[in-house]
Design a protein around this motif. Structure first.
Motif, short mmCIF file in Angstrom:
data_model
loop_
_atom_site.label_atom_id
_atom_site.label_comp_id
_atom_site.label_asym_id
_atom_site.label_seq_id
_atom_site.Cartn_x
_atom_site.Cartn_y
_atom_site.Cartn_z
N GLN A 194 0.82 -1.21 0.00
CA GLN A 194 0.00 0.00 0.00
C GLN A 194 0.86 1.26 0.00
O GLN A 194 0.56 2.24 -0.69
CB GLN A 194 -0.93 0.01 1.22
CG GLN A 194 -2.02 -1.06 1.20
CD GLN A 194 -1.49 -2.42 1.61
OE1 GLN A 194 -0.33 -2.56 2.02
NE2 GLN A 194 -2.34 -3.44 1.51
N GLU A 195 1.95 1.24 0.76
CA GLU A 195 2.84 2.41 0.79
C GLU A 195 3.53 2.62 -0.55
O GLU A 195 3.68 3.75 -1.01
CB GLU A 195 3.87 2.23 1.90
CG GLU A 195 3.29 2.27 3.29
CD GLU A 195 4.32 1.96 4.37
OE1 GLU A 195 4.08 2.30 5.53
OE2 GLU A 195 5.37 1.37 4.02
N GLU A 246 1.08 4.14 -2.92
CA GLU A 246 0.86 5.55 -2.63
C GLU A 246 2.02 6.40 -3.14
O GLU A 246 1.83 7.50 -3.68
CB GLU A 246 0.69 5.74 -1.11
CG GLU A 246 0.55 7.18 -0.66
CD GLU A 246 -0.73 7.83 -1.14
OE1 GLU A 246 -0.78 9.07 -1.18
OE2 GLU A 246 -1.69 7.10 -1.49
N LYS A 247 3.26 5.90 -3.01
CA LYS A 247 4.42 6.65 -3.45
C LYS A 247 4.56 6.67 -4.97
O LYS A 247 5.16 7.59 -5.52
CB LYS A 247 5.68 6.07 -2.82
CG LYS A 247 5.75 6.28 -1.32
CD LYS A 247 6.97 5.61 -0.72
CE LYS A 247 7.01 5.83 0.79
NZ LYS A 247 8.18 5.20 1.44
N ARG A 267 2.02 6.96 -6.97
CA ARG A 267 0.95 7.78 -7.52
C ARG A 267 1.50 9.13 -7.94
O ARG A 267 2.23 9.78 -7.19
CB ARG A 267 -0.14 7.97 -6.46
CG ARG A 267 -1.36 8.76 -6.94
CD ARG A 267 -2.48 8.68 -5.92
NE ARG A 267 -2.07 9.16 -4.62
CZ ARG A 267 -2.13 10.44 -4.25
NH1 ARG A 267 -2.56 11.37 -5.11
NH2 ARG A 267 -1.75 10.80 -3.05
N ARG A 294 2.70 17.14 -0.03
CA ARG A 294 2.89 15.69 -0.02
C ARG A 294 4.36 15.32 -0.21
O ARG A 294 4.84 14.34 0.37
CB ARG A 294 2.05 15.06 -1.13
CG ARG A 294 2.22 13.55 -1.28
CD ARG A 294 1.58 13.05 -2.56
NE ARG A 294 2.06 11.72 -2.91
CZ ARG A 294 1.93 11.17 -4.10
NH1 ARG A 294 1.34 11.86 -5.08
NH2 ARG A 294 2.39 9.96 -4.35
#
Length: 344
Positions: free
Chosen positions: A324-325, A328-329, A331, A342
């Motif tokens: 998941q991390e 997210e990175k 994206r 961010r």
């Protein structure tokens, strides 16, 4: 006969020298010592010839002593930082394992003592606060190095794949065995020949400050040499020839140091190491991650804070990011992400 006597005399002299200076008996440490002496001598030669030839600099020193004082202060600070960095520990895995084991022993002894106290006072069970000091590694309360290391990897990772075949110890993520030091290093960056030590989690910050001071010193020295040549080009030609011969390698050093400084600044801002950047496709935990995704980055501000202020504990471990991390990175950034900082 004479040759045999000379060899015997040489061997006895070397044995006495090695007895007085044990560091010279090791070829690696002897080579490192020679490089350190060479680097110090280069600094002294460049500065000494500058003050020997440049009479205008001597006159300026008499009129404005603060200028030369700042230059000499930077000169000595650079040498001091060099020896501090070369003598610092990069953070060895074996030392981290001993620190964890010692912490676990202290926690167990404290826990047993508190249990005996609570049993004698009959006040019931109380929380053990002594073990809180052992939570220096990402807040975990593991009781062994193996469990601590395995918690840093995704579930299902084999222990055999984490064991170093040379040190026979479990390697945490981002650690690597250095063949020059013959030890596993936490957050291994590279082995610096001029420093005679590895650059890792424990001394990467010191190394950055050293190349920053060295770059500033070389730039300042280069400016002084150019100023001297412009003012004295029509005087003694042999002085100019010596200055030019020294200025040519100095210019190469300046370019190399500036590139090295910018490169390591980029690594710091993205929370990477030289080894991870160069060998990204060969490292198992980085093999499937896109090139422009920095899996260990926490944002520019957090990376700078951890790099500058996280040196109090050189044995802190960093777990691998979850799926998941990573998603997210990976994206892409939007205008809203820029407004919400961010990237920081």
């Amino acid at each position: 006969m004479v040759i045999g006597m000379c060899r015997s005399f040489r061997d006895r002299a070397l044995d006495r020298c090695y007895h007085c200076f044990p560091c010279l008996s090791d070829p690696a440490r002897r080579s490192s010592l020679v490089l350190k002496v060479t680097l110090v001598m280069l600094h002294l030669v460049y500065v000494g010839i500058l003050f020997l030839f440049d009479s205008d600099l001597i006159d300026k020193t008499k009129k404005e002593p603060w200028y030369t004082a700042l230059y000499l202060l930077l000169f000595f600070a650079t040498l001091v930082q060099y020896f501090i960095t070369s003598g610092s520990s990069p953070g060895y895995v074996l030392d981290a394992m001993r620190a964890v084991n010692e912490t676990n022993v202290i926690c167990k002894q404290s826990s047993m003592a508190k249990q005996r106290q609570t049993a004698s006072s009959k006040n019931g069970s109380l929380p053990v606060e002594g073990c809180q000091s052992g939570r220096n590694f990402q807040g975990t309360d593991s009781t062994s190095w193996t469990k601590l290391v395995m918690d840093m990897y995704p579930p299902g990772t084999s222990i055999r794949s984490c064991i170093c075949p040379y040190c026979n110890v479990e390697q945490p993520p981002r650690a690597k065995h250095c063949y020059d030091c013959d030890k596993c290093v936490l957050h291994f960056d590279h082995h610096c020949v001029w420093l005679g030590t590895c650059i890792g989690q424990g001394n990467h910050c010191k190394f950055w400050w050293y190349i920053c001071e060295e770059s500033a010193l070389c730039l300042w020295t280069g400016i002084l040499y150019i100023t001297y040549l412009r003012a004295n080009i029509s005087r003694a030609w042999w002085n100019d020839a010596i200055a030019i011969l020294l200025l040519i390698p100095l210019s190469i050093f300046i370019v190399f140091l500036l590139l090295l400084l910018f490169f390591h600044s980029y690594l710091i801002l993205t929370n990477q190491t030289t080894y991870e950047l160069v060998r990204r496709r060969r490292i198992p935990y980085l093999r499937g991650i896109p090139e422009r995704v920095y899996p260990f980055s926490k944002g520019v501000c957090h990376n700078l804070y951890d790099f500058c202020c996280g040196g109090s504990n050189i044995y802190s471990l960093e777990p691998l990011p979850s799926a998941q991390e990573l998603e997210e990175k990976s994206r892409p950034y939007t205008c809203l992400d820029v407004l919400t900082c961010r990237c920081c």
